[in-house]
Design a protein around this motif. Structure first.
Motif, PDB file in Angstrom:
ATOM      1  N   ASP A  37      23.638  -7.542   7.824  1.00  0.00           N
ATOM      2  CA  ASP A  37      22.794  -8.149   9.229  1.00  0.00           C
ATOM      3  C   ASP A  37      21.988  -7.847   9.790  1.00  0.00           C
ATOM      4  O   ASP A  37      21.394  -8.976  10.524  1.00  0.00           O
ATOM      5  CB  ASP A  37      24.001  -7.856  10.320  1.00  0.00           C
ATOM      6  N   ALA A  38      21.521  -6.847   9.545  1.00  0.00           N
ATOM      7  CA  ALA A  38      20.156  -6.496  11.002  1.00  0.00           C
ATOM      8  C   ALA A  38      18.773  -7.770   9.908  1.00  0.00           C
ATOM      9  O   ALA A  38      17.948  -8.138  10.886  1.00  0.00           O
ATOM     10  CB  ALA A  38      19.714  -4.900  10.230  1.00  0.00           C
ATOM     11  N   CYS A  39      18.755  -7.238   8.581  1.00  0.00           N
ATOM     12  CA  CYS A  39      18.195  -8.307   7.744  1.00  0.00           C
ATOM     13  C   CYS A  39      17.813  -9.930   8.517  1.00  0.00           C
ATOM     14  O   CYS A  39      17.106 -10.492   8.501  1.00  0.00           O
ATOM     15  CB  CYS A  39      18.351  -8.286   6.255  1.00  0.00           C
ATOM     16  N   GLY A  50       9.048 -16.154  16.023  1.00  0.00           N
ATOM     17  CA  GLY A  50       7.427 -15.298  15.217  1.00  0.00           C
ATOM     18  C   GLY A  50       7.051 -14.271  14.314  1.00  0.00           C
ATOM     19  O   GLY A  50       7.772 -13.772  14.316  1.00  0.00           O
ATOM     20  N   PRO A  51       6.140 -13.727  13.697  1.00  0.00           N
ATOM     21  CA  PRO A  51       6.375 -12.505  12.415  1.00  0.00           C
ATOM     22  C   PRO A  51       6.754 -11.215  13.733  1.00  0.00           C
ATOM     23  O   PRO A  51       7.549 -10.756  14.451  1.00  0.00           O
ATOM     24  CB  PRO A  51       5.054 -12.330  13.175  1.00  0.00           C
ATOM     25  N   VAL A  52       7.366 -10.436  12.597  1.00  0.00           N
ATOM     26  CA  VAL A  52       7.946  -9.470  12.135  1.00  0.00           C
ATOM     27  C   VAL A  52       7.479  -8.439  11.234  1.00  0.00           C
ATOM     28  O   VAL A  52       6.960  -8.668  10.211  1.00  0.00           O
ATOM     29  CB  VAL A  52       9.818  -9.450  12.135  1.00  0.00           C
ATOM     30  N   ILE A  53       6.960  -7.506  12.016  1.00  0.00           N
ATOM     31  CA  ILE A  53       5.923  -6.459  11.325  1.00  0.00           C
ATOM     32  C   ILE A  53       7.323  -5.322  11.597  1.00  0.00           C
ATOM     33  O   ILE A  53       7.231  -4.689  12.030  1.00  0.00           O
ATOM     34  CB  ILE A  53       4.401  -6.295  12.533  1.00  0.00           C
ATOM     35  N   LEU A  54       6.943  -4.694  10.122  1.00  0.00           N
ATOM     36  CA  LEU A  54       8.182  -3.518  10.259  1.00  0.00           C
ATOM     37  C   LEU A  54       7.193  -2.329   9.633  1.00  0.00           C
ATOM     38  O   LEU A  54       6.175  -2.515   9.341  1.00  0.00           O
ATOM     39  CB  LEU A  54       8.816  -3.943   8.189  1.00  0.00           C
ATOM     40  N   ALA A  64       3.994   0.649  -1.865  1.00  0.00           N
ATOM     41  CA  ALA A  64       5.308   0.949  -2.250  1.00  0.00           C
ATOM     42  C   ALA A  64       6.827   0.814  -1.669  1.00  0.00           C
ATOM     43  O   ALA A  64       7.845   1.483  -2.326  1.00  0.00           O
ATOM     44  CB  ALA A  64       5.386   3.069  -2.258  1.00  0.00           C
ATOM     45  N   VAL A  65       6.366   1.167  -0.222  1.00  0.00           N
ATOM     46  CA  VAL A  65       8.016   0.925   0.485  1.00  0.00           C
ATOM     47  C   VAL A  65       8.270  -0.643   0.465  1.00  0.00           C
ATOM     48  O   VAL A  65       9.222  -1.238   0.404  1.00  0.00           O
ATOM     49  CB  VAL A  65       7.344   0.935   2.556  1.00  0.00           C
ATOM     50  N   ILE A  66       7.821  -1.870   0.270  1.00  0.00           N
ATOM     51  CA  ILE A  66       8.188  -2.485  -0.113  1.00  0.00           C
ATOM     52  C   ILE A  66       8.774  -2.899  -1.323  1.00  0.00           C
ATOM     53  O   ILE A  66      10.124  -3.889  -0.980  1.00  0.00           O
ATOM     54  CB  ILE A  66       6.613  -3.741  -0.384  1.00  0.00           C
ATOM     55  N   GLU A  67       8.292  -2.547  -2.497  1.00  0.00           N
ATOM     56  CA  GLU A  67       9.368  -2.298  -3.188  1.00  0.00           C
ATOM     57  C   GLU A  67      10.269  -1.380  -3.260  1.00  0.00           C
ATOM     58  O   GLU A  67      11.561  -2.296  -4.282  1.00  0.00           O
ATOM     59  CB  GLU A  67       8.723  -1.450  -4.385  1.00  0.00           C
ATOM     60  N   GLN A  75      15.417  -9.090   1.915  1.00  0.00           N
ATOM     61  CA  GLN A  75      14.681 -10.328   1.846  1.00  0.00           C
ATOM     62  C   GLN A  75      13.182 -10.286   2.270  1.00  0.00           C
ATOM     63  O   GLN A  75      13.109 -10.153   3.701  1.00  0.00           O
ATOM     64  CB  GLN A  75      15.544 -11.571   1.920  1.00  0.00           C
ATOM     65  N   ARG A  76      12.304 -10.626   1.765  1.00  0.00           N
ATOM     66  CA  ARG A  76      10.910 -10.857   2.216  1.00  0.00           C
ATOM     67  C   ARG A  76      10.785 -11.783   3.406  1.00  0.00           C
ATOM     68  O   ARG A  76       9.527 -12.220   4.455  1.00  0.00           O
ATOM     69  CB  ARG A  76      10.045 -11.568   1.239  1.00  0.00           C
TER      70      ARG A  76
END
Length: 288
Positions: A37-39, A50-54, A64-67, A75-76
């Motif tokens: 649900d958060a994703c 607008g953009p989401v910056i993690l 490494a975190v994206i992996e 999901q990207r």
């Protein structure tokens, strides 16, 4: 200090904001599984607003975190960019190269050092400590390092801490992070420098990334920070004078949710007041 308004979903407040800076661990996954649900909520915001910056206090560079996110099924489409404490810390390490440094942390964090020019040595020969966490975060706690830290403090060694988090939730267990070791080091009289949340350096990177992805100049009053950690996420956003959505189901779940998973508004307000912090909004879990 006014109490945060309890909202049922991000959709209630999304039109107030043009960009989101969102914590990762505790908000969109727990280290073992992602929160669907958060994703979905972040993907909806990014598609419609607008953009989401993690923004993560992971002590490794963002690839490494994206992996890891990919492996957990995040999901990207839920984010435009990942910025980590490791990204911001690399500059601190490069300034002190070649060192040598005493490398404190698991081998999985080694990508942090690539290209910085830092070399390594035993603690007795090191010129500073580079800390990404305990060697074994499943079994060790800060006091296991007290004797070694006392000797390092006596020698005047500085610690560069790549992850200011004190604890993080892994599955249903809380584990110690580098911030807990740094906290002990400071108590013993040592000097510590950090660049992740709640410190400014990582926010500067995130805001620059968000601004590059908006069609008009970014208005800081229309940037929302989302997080579950008071010492890092909430304190960092407050220091940058950015609006905050507090997610109660993370590391403060035991204090802020009832047995049925509903948010206890008075408990959230009390917790924030005790820490001298504020949040504009609060919800149990991040949902749309």
């Amino acid at each position: 200090m006014s109490a945060p308004q309890i909202v049922s979903g991000l959709a209630e407040i999304a039109d107030r904001y043009d960009a989101v800076l969102c914590d990762i661990w505790g908000v969109i996954h727990n280290g073992r599984e992602s929160f669907r649900d958060a994703c979905v909520a972040l993907a909806r915001f990014q598609a419609e607003r607008g953009p989401v910056i993690l923004i993560s206090n992971a002590p490794r560079p963002s690839p490494a975190v994206i992996e890891q996110l990919d492996g957990l099924g995040v999901q990207r489409e839920a984010y435009a960019r990942v910025v980590t404490s490791g990204d911001a810390t690399r500059a601190l390490l490069a300034e002190r190269a070649p060192g040598p440094a005493f490398k404190l942390g698991p081998d999985r964090d080694d990508p942090l050092y690539e290209g910085t020019g830092v070399t390594f040595a035993p603690l007795e020969e090191a010129r500073f400590i580079a800390c990404t966490g305990p060697f074994d975060d499943e079994t060790e706690e800060p006091n296991d390092y007290r004797e070694r830290f006392e000797g390092a403090v006596a020698r005047g060694l500085e610690m560069i801490c790549a992850n200011p988090d004190i604890v993080v939730q892994r599955g249903d267990k809380l584990i110690y992070c580098a911030g807990a070791l740094a906290q002990l080091y400071e108590i013993l009289g040592g000097k510590v420098e950090m660049a992740g949340k709640p410190f400014r350096a990582v926010y500067d990177i995130c805001l620059e990334e968000a601004a590059s992805r908006t069609k008009t100049p970014l208005d800081r009053s229309r940037v929302l920070c989302i997080g579950d950690g008071l010492p890092t996420d909430i304190r960092g956003a407050n220091a940058q004078e950015l609006d905050v959505l507090f997610v109660a189901s993370g590391i403060h779940e035991a204090e802020t949710l009832d047995a049925g998973g509903a948010i206890r508004a008075e408990a959230v307000e009390s917790l924030l007041r005790q820490e001298g912090l504020k949040a504009n909004w609060a919800m149990p879990d991040l949902v749309w």
